[in-house]
Enzyme design. Structure first.
Site, PDB file in Angstrom:
ATOM      1  N   HIS A  78      40.693  18.256  42.944  1.00  0.00           N
ATOM      2  CA  HIS A  78      40.206  19.695  42.578  1.00  0.00           C
ATOM      3  C   HIS A  78      39.045  19.987  43.658  1.00  0.00           C
ATOM      4  O   HIS A  78      38.889  19.392  44.638  1.00  0.00           O
ATOM      5  CB  HIS A  78      39.516  19.315  41.099  1.00  0.00           C
ATOM      6  CG  HIS A  78      38.507  18.621  41.115  1.00  0.00           C
ATOM      7  ND1 HIS A  78      37.369  18.547  41.839  1.00  0.00           N
ATOM      8  CD2 HIS A  78      38.452  17.152  40.505  1.00  0.00           C
ATOM      9  CE1 HIS A  78      36.407  17.307  41.432  1.00  0.00           C
ATOM     10  NE2 HIS A  78      37.219  16.765  40.848  1.00  0.00           N
ATOM     11  N   GLY A  80      36.198  20.277  43.818  1.00  0.00           N
ATOM     12  CA  GLY A  80      34.809  19.520  44.282  1.00  0.00           C
ATOM     13  C   GLY A  80      35.317  18.600  45.399  1.00  0.00           C
ATOM     14  O   GLY A  80      34.680  18.544  46.423  1.00  0.00           O
ATOM     15  N   HIS A  81      36.524  18.010  45.208  1.00  0.00           N
ATOM     16  CA  HIS A  81      37.094  17.020  46.533  1.00  0.00           C
ATOM     17  C   HIS A  81      37.133  17.765  47.795  1.00  0.00           C
ATOM     18  O   HIS A  81      36.929  17.446  48.802  1.00  0.00           O
ATOM     19  CB  HIS A  81      38.273  16.337  46.217  1.00  0.00           C
ATOM     20  CG  HIS A  81      38.270  15.516  44.790  1.00  0.00           C
ATOM     21  ND1 HIS A  81      38.733  15.804  43.725  1.00  0.00           N
ATOM     22  CD2 HIS A  81      37.685  14.228  44.788  1.00  0.00           C
ATOM     23  CE1 HIS A  81      38.641  14.935  42.962  1.00  0.00           C
ATOM     24  NE2 HIS A  81      38.041  13.945  43.349  1.00  0.00           N
ATOM     25  N   GLY A 194      29.909  13.116  46.901  1.00  0.00           N
ATOM     26  CA  GLY A 194      29.610  14.140  45.780  1.00  0.00           C
ATOM     27  C   GLY A 194      28.245  13.824  45.291  1.00  0.00           C
ATOM     28  O   GLY A 194      28.228  12.721  44.842  1.00  0.00           O
ATOM     29  N   GLN A 195      27.328  14.944  45.220  1.00  0.00           N
ATOM     30  CA  GLN A 195      25.919  14.575  44.421  1.00  0.00           C
ATOM     31  C   GLN A 195      26.569  14.455  42.711  1.00  0.00           C
ATOM     32  O   GLN A 195      25.908  13.963  41.997  1.00  0.00           O
ATOM     33  CB  GLN A 195      25.103  15.883  44.227  1.00  0.00           C
ATOM     34  CG  GLN A 195      23.963  15.764  43.464  1.00  0.00           C
ATOM     35  CD  GLN A 195      23.410  16.704  43.378  1.00  0.00           C
ATOM     36  OE1 GLN A 195      23.285  17.864  44.205  1.00  0.00           O
ATOM     37  NE2 GLN A 195      22.762  17.123  42.287  1.00  0.00           N
ATOM     38  N   GLN A 200      26.072   6.807  42.053  1.00  0.00           N
ATOM     39  CA  GLN A 200      27.059   6.040  43.110  1.00  0.00           C
ATOM     40  C   GLN A 200      26.696   6.246  44.425  1.00  0.00           C
ATOM     41  O   GLN A 200      26.963   5.293  45.326  1.00  0.00           O
ATOM     42  CB  GLN A 200      28.555   6.951  42.813  1.00  0.00           C
ATOM     43  CG  GLN A 200      29.400   6.515  43.713  1.00  0.00           C
ATOM     44  CD  GLN A 200      30.962   6.810  43.561  1.00  0.00           C
ATOM     45  OE1 GLN A 200      31.633   6.286  42.285  1.00  0.00           O
ATOM     46  NE2 GLN A 200      31.536   7.787  43.983  1.00  0.00           N
ATOM     47  N   ILE A 223      30.524  20.920  42.455  1.00  0.00           N
ATOM     48  CA  ILE A 223      31.319  22.181  42.457  1.00  0.00           C
ATOM     49  C   ILE A 223      31.689  22.244  40.828  1.00  0.00           C
ATOM     50  O   ILE A 223      32.095  21.188  40.330  1.00  0.00           O
ATOM     51  CB  ILE A 223      32.683  21.941  43.382  1.00  0.00           C
ATOM     52  CG1 ILE A 223      32.233  21.847  44.588  1.00  0.00           C
ATOM     53  CG2 ILE A 223      33.642  23.293  43.104  1.00  0.00           C
ATOM     54  CD1 ILE A 223      31.495  23.058  45.079  1.00  0.00           C
ATOM     55  N   MET A 231      33.177  19.945  37.723  1.00  0.00           N
ATOM     56  CA  MET A 231      34.529  19.560  37.864  1.00  0.00           C
ATOM     57  C   MET A 231      34.804  18.083  38.085  1.00  0.00           C
ATOM     58  O   MET A 231      33.952  17.317  38.537  1.00  0.00           O
ATOM     59  CB  MET A 231      35.277  19.991  39.243  1.00  0.00           C
ATOM     60  CG  MET A 231      35.461  21.927  39.160  1.00  0.00           C
ATOM     61  SD  MET A 231      36.566  22.319  40.441  1.00  0.00           S
ATOM     62  CE  MET A 231      36.523  24.110  39.833  1.00  0.00           C
ATOM     63  N   SER A 232      35.689  17.493  37.479  1.00  0.00           N
ATOM     64  CA  SER A 232      36.083  16.102  37.200  1.00  0.00           C
ATOM     65  C   SER A 232      37.605  15.957  37.160  1.00  0.00           C
ATOM     66  O   SER A 232      38.077  16.781  36.232  1.00  0.00           O
ATOM     67  CB  SER A 232      35.351  15.387  36.194  1.00  0.00           C
ATOM     68  OG  SER A 232      35.918  14.146  35.923  1.00  0.00           O
TER      69      SER A 232
END
Ligand code: AMP
Length: 329
Positions: A78, A80-81, A194-195, A200, A223, A231-232
């Site tokens: 998505h 975010g990636h 990603g934050q 992680q 994002i 987003m996930s």
């Protein structure tokens, strides 16, 4: 008779070529088994499935003095990636993305089985974002010695037992092991994370320090969907109604951030929890707390280090994570 034989041989040859090349290009290379790599969807994305082929290609690029950037993912991509792919393109000369749904980080087998697979659209998104290389390994490529990781745990100083780790035993060992393996294979100069998965990032930093891997980490911002929901890939499993209402998680986090330092933390946390439960009927909050952004110890207030508000909320059987950095101005 002879013509017939030639025709049959030709047809068989054409079928093999179609399997090896044609389907490979159309379907995201499911049949790309005879080639070290192939180009996807007429774009410049090169697909690799084998470690040795990827290794060879990247070694060649590195020898040309090209900086290698790496974005590890589990697919169902998505925005975010894609924001990480864009950061990678900004900072590196070669952008490598991996899609590997890592079985060892799922403590719930049904979560693993239900993990969304949207490979064709992933490939389109990567192509549009200008990704150079997609690594799509099989489980045996990543784990040639099997999936049992208990013999060689990576020391994570208990960070893997807190928060996400407390609810998902073994999860961060799986994450640390797979990222170590991928870093050994790709050997990137830059690693993009990603934050969104705050804990992680800390775990991976610890692992990298432990093994002294020469790679720099670049963290990308979270994002969000238009309603604020982080987003996930797992958002795909929410009903439309829940997905819409789940924007309240970010609203609640923003509420705490806005009043942090002005109103007592306990009051703010209680209000944030109320906001979420009022809107998201049936949701359960696993945790919503303020922690030190390095140790993740709850309200470790003996220092002036940055604090982060972290939340994990179950909605319709889906675990939603979010966080926001708090600053005491
Ligand atoms: P995943 O495919 O969930 O393993 O995520 C791959 C990478 O994308 C991780 O570094 C995540 O933290 C990052 N990521 C996932 N969701 C988001 C998001 N909403 N915004 C920015 N990065 C994200």
């Amino acid at each position: 008779m002879k013509n017939n034989l030639v025709a049959r041989l030709f047809l068989r040859f054409a079928k093999i070529m179609n399997l090896a090349f044609g389907n490979a290009l159309r379907t995201g290379c499911r049949y790309c088994i005879f080639l070290p790599y192939c180009k996807l969807n007429k774009s410049q994305v090169l697909l690799f499935k084998r470690n040795s082929d990827l290794n060879e290609y990247i070694a060649k690029k590195r020898a040309e003095g090209i900086k290698i950037g790496f974005v590890p993912t589990m697919g169902a991509l998505h925005a975010g990636h894609i924001s990480l792919i864009k950061l990678c393109r900004r900072d590196a000369g070669l952008t490598v993305c991996s899609i590997f749904v890592n079985p060892t980080q799922f403590n719930d087998p049904s979560d693993y089985e239900k993990y969304p697979n949207t490979l064709r659209s992933d490939v389109d998104l990567l192509a549009n974002a200008g990704c150079d290389v997609l690594f799509l390994p099989t489980i045996t490529e990543i784990y040639p010695d099997g999936l049992d990781l208990t013999n060689s745990p990576i020391p994570l100083n208990g960070l893997d037992k807190q928060l996400e780790g407390a609810s998902r035993p073994g999860h961060f060992q799986g994450v640390a092991q797979v990222v170590k393996r991928l870093l050994d294979l790709v050997k990137p100069d830059l690693l993009f994370l990603g934050q969104k998965d705050f804990q992680q990032v800390l775990i991976i930093k610890k692992m990298i320090r432990h093994f002294q891997i020469p790679v720099d980490i670049i963290q990308g911002a979270i994002i969000r969907e238009p309603n604020g929901l982080a987003m996930s890939s797992r958002n795909l499993r929410l009903s439309r109604d829940a997905r819409e209402k789940a924007g309240v998680i970010y609203e609640a986090l923003s509420h705490v951030k806005e009043h942090y330092g002005k109103i007592e933390c306990d009051v703010l946390i209680a209000r944030a929890k109320e906001m979420i439960l009022e809107k998201l009927e049936g949701a359960t909050i696993d945790y919503l707390l303020i922690a030190d952004s390095e140790t993740l110890m709850e309200r470790d207030s003996n220092n002036n280090r940055e604090k982060v508000l972290l939340a994990a909320v179950w909605v319709e059987g889906v675990r939603l994570l979010d966080n926001i950095i708090l600053t005491n101005e």
